[in-house]
Design a protein around this motif. Sequence first.
Motif, short mmCIF file in Angstrom:
data_model
loop_
_atom_site.label_atom_id
_atom_site.label_comp_id
_atom_site.label_asym_id
_atom_site.label_seq_id
_atom_site.Cartn_x
_atom_site.Cartn_y
_atom_site.Cartn_z
N ILE A 169 0.84 -1.20 0.00
CA ILE A 169 0.00 0.00 0.00
C ILE A 169 0.87 1.24 0.00
N TYR A 170 1.89 1.25 0.85
CA TYR A 170 2.78 2.41 0.92
C TYR A 170 3.47 2.66 -0.42
N ILE A 171 4.05 1.61 -0.98
CA ILE A 171 4.87 1.78 -2.18
C ILE A 171 4.03 2.06 -3.42
N GLU A 172 2.96 1.32 -3.59
CA GLU A 172 2.14 1.47 -4.79
C GLU A 172 1.51 2.87 -4.88
N HIS A 173 1.26 3.48 -3.74
CA HIS A 173 0.62 4.80 -3.71
C HIS A 173 1.63 5.94 -3.73
N SER A 174 2.91 5.62 -3.62
CA SER A 174 3.93 6.64 -3.38
C SER A 174 4.07 7.66 -4.50
N LEU A 175 3.74 7.30 -5.72
CA LEU A 175 3.87 8.23 -6.85
C LEU A 175 2.51 8.70 -7.34
N HIS A 176 1.49 8.56 -6.50
CA HIS A 176 0.14 8.98 -6.89
C HIS A 176 0.05 10.50 -6.97
N TYR A 177 0.55 11.19 -5.96
CA TYR A 177 0.54 12.65 -5.93
C TYR A 177 1.91 13.25 -6.21
N LEU A 178 2.95 12.53 -5.84
CA LEU A 178 4.30 13.07 -5.93
C LEU A 178 5.12 12.36 -6.99
N SER A 179 5.89 13.12 -7.73
CA SER A 179 6.86 12.55 -8.65
C SER A 179 8.13 12.24 -7.86
N LYS A 180 9.06 11.55 -8.48
CA LYS A 180 10.33 11.30 -7.80
C LYS A 180 11.06 12.61 -7.50
N GLU A 181 10.98 13.56 -8.42
CA GLU A 181 11.63 14.85 -8.20
C GLU A 181 11.02 15.56 -6.99
N MET A 182 9.72 15.45 -6.82
CA MET A 182 9.06 16.06 -5.66
C MET A 182 9.49 15.38 -4.36
N TRP A 183 9.61 14.05 -4.39
CA TRP A 183 10.10 13.34 -3.21
C TRP A 183 11.52 13.78 -2.87
N ARG A 184 12.36 13.94 -3.90
CA ARG A 184 13.74 14.37 -3.64
C ARG A 184 13.76 15.75 -2.98
N GLN A 185 12.90 16.64 -3.45
CA GLN A 185 12.82 17.97 -2.85
C GLN A 185 12.36 17.88 -1.40
N ALA A 186 11.33 17.06 -1.16
CA ALA A 186 10.80 16.92 0.20
C ALA A 186 11.86 16.35 1.14
N MET A 187 12.59 15.34 0.69
CA MET A 187 13.63 14.74 1.51
C MET A 187 14.75 15.75 1.79
N ALA A 188 15.09 16.54 0.76
CA ALA A 188 16.16 17.54 0.93
C ALA A 188 15.75 18.60 1.96
N ILE A 189 14.53 19.09 1.87
CA ILE A 189 14.06 20.11 2.81
C ILE A 189 14.04 19.55 4.24
N SER A 190 13.54 18.32 4.39
CA SER A 190 13.46 17.73 5.73
C SER A 190 14.84 17.50 6.32
N THR A 191 15.83 17.23 5.46
CA THR A 191 17.20 17.01 5.93
C THR A 191 17.90 18.32 6.25
N GLN A 192 17.71 19.31 5.38
CA GLN A 192 18.38 20.60 5.56
C GLN A 192 17.76 21.42 6.68
N LEU A 193 16.45 21.26 6.89
CA LEU A 193 15.74 22.06 7.90
C LEU A 193 14.95 21.13 8.84
N PRO A 194 15.65 20.28 9.58
CA PRO A 194 14.95 19.28 10.39
C PRO A 194 14.08 19.88 11.50
N ASP A 195 14.42 21.09 11.96
CA ASP A 195 13.67 21.71 13.05
C ASP A 195 12.57 22.65 12.56
N SER A 196 12.44 22.80 11.25
CA SER A 196 11.39 23.64 10.69
C SER A 196 10.05 22.91 10.80
#
Length: 205
Positions: free
Chosen positions: A95-122
Motif C-alpha cells: 500500500i505504501y509503495i504502490e501509492h507513493s507516486l500517486h501525488y508526488l513525482s520522484k523529483e518532488m520526493w527528492r525535494q521533500a527529503m532535501a528540505i526535511s534534511t536541511q531544515l529538520p527543526d522547521s
Amino acid sequence: MSGLRARQKADRHRRIIEAAAALFREAGYEGAKIETIAAQAEVSIGTIYNYYQNKGDILGAIVSMEVNEVLNAGRGVVAMPPANVGDALDTLIGIYIEHSLHYLSKEMWRQAMAISTQLPDSPFGQAYTALDRSLTDQIGALIARLQEVGLARPDIDGMALGELIFNNMNMMFIEFVKRDAARIPELRASIRRQNRILVSAIAKE
C-alpha cells in the motif's frame, strides 16, 4: 454559516493542493510559480499565502496528504491482516509503495527529503519526521496484531521490529527516488526479498 465556511475553506485547500501537485509534476518544483498555482486553483495569490508561507509548505501538505491516505488504507490491514506474516507485511508495505507516486513525482520526493534534511527543526522537517513515525508505528501495530492472532512469535519486540522494517524500506525508497529509471515492481521485489529473512525469524511455527 460556519459549516459553509469550513466547506469552502476545505474546497480552496483541495484546489490549491491539486493544482500544485499537477504543476510540480509538469514544470518541476523549482519551475513552478505561486502565481501559476493560484491561477490553476482559481484562487488569489493572497489566498495561497493565507494557507502557506512558501512552496515548501505546499509540498509538505502534498506529502502529508499522501502519507495520511496510505495510513488510512493501512488501518484495514492491521485490523484484518492476511493469514500469514509474509503476506501481511507485503500487503501493508505494498500500500505504501504502490501509492507513493500517486501525488508526488520522484523529483518532488527528492525535494521533500532535501528540505526535511536541511531544515529538520522547521515545521516542514518536524511534520515529515512525524509522518515517518506514524508509518513506523503502523508497521509495529501490524506486528502486534499478528502476535495477538497467533501468527507471529509473542517474544518478539514488535515496535523494534517495526522500526527495523520501516528503516530498511525507507532506505530502499530513497534509493528508488534517486533513480528515474527505477520501477515500483523492482522496489517491491527487493523489499519482499529482504523481508523474507525477517519473516522466517518471527513467524510462529
